[in-house]
Motif scaffolding. Structure first.
Motif, short mmCIF file in Angstrom:
data_model
loop_
_atom_site.label_atom_id
_atom_site.label_comp_id
_atom_site.label_asym_id
_atom_site.label_seq_id
_atom_site.Cartn_x
_atom_site.Cartn_y
_atom_site.Cartn_z
N GLN A 60 -7.70 62.43 -35.83
CA GLN A 60 -8.05 61.00 -36.58
C GLN A 60 -9.25 60.44 -36.02
O GLN A 60 -10.18 59.95 -36.71
CB GLN A 60 -6.84 60.16 -36.60
N VAL A 87 2.70 57.59 -34.79
CA VAL A 87 2.49 56.49 -35.68
C VAL A 87 2.69 55.03 -34.91
O VAL A 87 1.56 54.23 -35.38
CB VAL A 87 3.61 56.63 -36.44
N GLY A 126 -0.73 54.42 -33.66
CA GLY A 126 -2.09 54.27 -34.72
C GLY A 126 -2.25 55.29 -35.63
O GLY A 126 -3.35 55.14 -36.28
N ARG A 182 -2.69 57.01 -38.82
CA ARG A 182 -2.57 56.50 -40.27
C ARG A 182 -2.97 57.44 -41.37
O ARG A 182 -2.69 57.38 -42.70
CB ARG A 182 -3.45 55.17 -40.17
#
Length: 296
Positions: free
Chosen positions: A96, A123, A126, A128
């Protein structure tokens, strides 16, 4: 989900081995997380790869035994290494941070217990981006229902329309029956593909179909089912990337590539059934031809 490993029925094989004690079923993996590769992949369908790539996690092992598998060292020979749930969580967060539009779980059915443990850790830290479930389509409705609300995008195959062909080439005569029920359950959960303002998928379903030589995949039967039971609003990906690999090198007609004529015939099935959303690939010559426009 981990309790299912003690008498494993996570996939249609229903081996009922105790993976929590190291027993191995068809997939060849125990209770731990086994991963062959993690990285950002730019060559999925445009709504999946977007402009920054898809964060792919290639899980080791597979419930199928496809004679033409192009990733057979990973799927059938156990290539990969063990990950803890925390290591996988950190890997997903790194994907990510590297700009990946999503986390793309490649052939993960038999290892979803470990993935969910990693997700629970990731999760709160962070994570997402959407979760993509990239699957052969050989799934049980029971396992898929456990993923309802967790998977954002389903990216399944529809490999065959004839059980005899599925048995010959993937070692499971029940592929067609399980695959069709699974596709309907995935559609029930997420519906048609939805994209954001940049054209990147955020939710929904796209079905892949790999065209095989001599129409061994049964293209018309596969898409006729999709048209009748889901509808032409479904996004589809008609793939023209087959090449002989693994045991197919000595197994006619799979010992050759798909001809341009064969791929053209497959595309015309899509046109006749009025599928309008999705993607095609170039012919084997590497050139686009008039009969095979990119679907939008």
């Amino acid at each position: 989900m981990r309790r299912l490993l003690s008498r494993c029925v996570m996939c249609p094989r229903r081996c009922r081995v105790d993976r929590s004690r190291g027993e191995l079923g068809v997939c060849g993996t125990g209770s731990g997380i086994e991963i062959a590769a993690v990285g950002i992949h730019p060559w999925e369908e445009p709504p999946i790869s977007g402009t920054r790539g898809s964060g792919t996690v290639f899980f080791s092992g597979c419930a199928l035994r496809c004679v033409f598998c192009q990733n057979y060292p990973i799927s059938q020979m156990g290539v990969g290494r063990g990950f803890s749930a925390r290591e996988l969580a950190e890997a997903m967060l790194e994907l990510q941070a590297g700009g990946a539009h999503n986390i793309n779980l490649v052939t993960s059915t038999h290892q979803m217990a470990g993935f969910l443990e990693a997700l629970v850790l990731a999760v709160p830290l962070g994570l997402r981006v959407p979760i993509v479930y990239n699957t052969s389509g050989y799934e049980t409705e029971e396992t898929l229902r456990l993923l309802n609300g967790i998977v954002d995008i389903y990216l399944p195959d529809i490999k065959y329309s004839d059980p005899r062909t599925a048995l010959r080439y993937s070692g499971c005569a029940d592929y067609v029956a399980f695959n069709r029920r699974a596709l309907l359950e995935m559609w029930r959960q997420v519906g048609p593909l939805q994209t954001n303002g940049d054209g990147v998928a955020c939710r929904g379903m796209m079905v892949r179909h790999l065209v095989l030589p001599a129409d061994a995949a049964g293209t018309r039967g596969s898409f006729a089912f999709l048209a009748e039971h889901i509808g032409p609003e479904l996004w589809v990906s008609l793939m023209n990337q087959y090449f002989p690999a693994h045991k197919a090198l000595n197994l006619p007609p799979l010992d050759r590539k798909v001809t341009d004529e064969e791929y053209g015939d497959a595309f015309r099935v899509l046109s006749e059934l009025e599928f309008e959303n999705g993607f095609t690939q170039t012919c084997s010559t590497g050139d686009e031809v008039d009969c095979l426009p990119k679907m939008q």
